[in-house]
Scaffold this motif. Sequence first.
Motif, PDB file in Angstrom:
ATOM      1  N   HIS A 167       0.823  -1.212   0.000  1.00 28.81           N
ATOM      2  CA  HIS A 167       0.000   0.000   0.000  1.00 28.81           C
ATOM      3  C   HIS A 167       0.859   1.265   0.000  1.00 28.81           C
ATOM      4  CE1 HIS A 167      -3.875  -2.081   0.669  1.00 28.81           C
ATOM      5  NE2 HIS A 167      -3.131  -2.957   1.346  1.00 28.81           N
ATOM      6  N   ASN A 221       0.303   1.834  -3.623  1.00 33.41           N
ATOM      7  CA  ASN A 221      -0.299   0.766  -4.434  1.00 33.41           C
ATOM      8  C   ASN A 221       0.634   0.249  -5.521  1.00 33.41           C
ATOM      9  OD1 ASN A 221      -2.662   1.124  -2.916  1.00 33.41           O
ATOM     10  ND2 ASN A 221      -3.445   2.675  -4.336  1.00 33.41           N
ATOM     11  N   ASP A 226       0.545   1.752  -9.290  1.00 31.48           N
ATOM     12  CA  ASP A 226      -0.884   2.077  -9.380  1.00 31.48           C
ATOM     13  C   ASP A 226      -1.721   0.852  -9.732  1.00 31.48           C
ATOM     14  OD1 ASP A 226      -3.058   3.744  -9.163  1.00 31.48           O
ATOM     15  OD2 ASP A 226      -2.957   4.419 -11.252  1.00 31.48           O
ATOM     16  N   SER A 261      -4.030  -2.758  -8.165  1.00 34.19           N
ATOM     17  CA  SER A 261      -4.943  -3.199  -7.102  1.00 34.19           C
ATOM     18  C   SER A 261      -4.507  -4.566  -6.613  1.00 34.19           C
ATOM     19  CB  SER A 261      -6.378  -3.266  -7.624  1.00 34.19           C
ATOM     20  OG  SER A 261      -6.807  -2.007  -8.089  1.00 34.19           O
ATOM     21  N   GLN A 272      -0.071  -8.921   1.276  1.00 32.84           N
ATOM     22  CA  GLN A 272      -0.012  -7.468   1.201  1.00 32.84           C
ATOM     23  C   GLN A 272       0.550  -6.890   2.489  1.00 32.84           C
ATOM     24  OE1 GLN A 272      -4.021  -5.546   1.306  1.00 32.84           O
ATOM     25  NE2 GLN A 272      -4.804  -7.651   1.266  1.00 32.84           N
TER      26      GLN A 272
END
Length: 453
Positions: free
Chosen positions: A7, A18, A35, A37, A44
Amino acid sequence: MTTLFVHNAFLPEGWTKNIRLQWDAKGDIQSIENDVSVRPGEPQATYVLPGMCNLHSHAFQRAMAGMTEIAGDSKDSFWTWRDLMYRYALHISPKQMQAIAAQLYAECLRHGYTAVCEFHYLHRDPAGKMYANPVEMAQRLIAAASQSGIGITMLPVLYSYADFNATPLREDQRRFTTNVDEILLMVQALEASRSHQVEVGVAPHSLRAASIDQIRELQQAMPAGRPVHIHIAEQIKEVEACLAASGRRPVELLLASGFVDQRWCLVHATHLTPGEVAGIANSGAVAGICPTTEANLGDGFFDLPDYIAAGGRFGIGSDSHVSHSVVEELRWLEYGQRLRLQGRNIAGNAQQKKVGDFLWQSALQGGAQASGRRLGKLAPGYRADLVVLDDTHPNLAGLPSGDVLNTWIFAGNDTLVRDVYVGGKQVVSNGRHCQQAQIESAYINCMRELRTL
């Protein structure tokens, strides 16, 4: 390939949101996607930084930490501490060396270091004879690095004299003694150990312990590009002795040799003139600053603001290991300057005014250069050495990424490192080293033996 969605990642250009890190089986970063997802089920993390290189370590001294803080009958100094260290060093066996180093390296990993430069001079057996395997002790240190998972730059130390003017070594220095040919044989013997995780350089101990001619011969014989480290100008007494012997100060004398360049790390460099500050910066060498050890030994303060202004490169090391915390070294690097100059927010420049960000990025770059390895950046071609901070800790929970480094370095004393990856392998999980129980058990047994001496 292994991926991690991040993140907030500390990239060379600063904090970036991201991104996806991808690394191969060898532990090298292959790509960074921006950038993006998170994918279903993908690992993560909230805050990820490149791991720090500890650019100066004498691993065996970890076992001495806290044992020399007793006042003597006369004024205590670096030199009285050194006598105690010599007596201690005479007793350590190869097995004990590995146990101590593994403990140290695991502690370093849990506090944010992912690589170490080991300035290794405990070469011989307690009687002063070379082991049947001349790199027995060096290989024990490399084995400890492998056991803990830390990357290592092994630096066999040239140690021929007790002082300037080729003064013969003292009896209590008998385990350290080496000449140029012996060091080159050690480097050759360690060649097979080199890998993605291991580099081999060399270290003339100091201008007290190695002559300029020896250093020139050693450097010229080394393979191209290998790191060269040296202690220099740590104490006023050393500067005065160098002046008496050569007519020049230590850094001045070394720079005049003409062979200092980007391969070099000048450790401590505490007592400098303005010309020497500029000279180190212009050479492209790294200043290896070890604030907690320099404080513990009463060395003095590095001239940080003038060195930064001259464009100098620096990194940090834990040296004698009175601390193994990245945060403590960086904090006291800045705080020492504040005390010396009676000001605030010293480390920074026009491009980066956040002190924590400047310190971390600068020490990353300097440490990577001093290691001779592809470290210190989240970028393709560099090692996947990652520090994941604990975003659930009250100090960091919900914090904007731009405030993370200042908060981590300058607020509180809790360890905020949650997970650590070295070469893409996770070695710390939820603050605990993957081999912590075994490593601590061996260290405890080792210390039981040493404390009976």
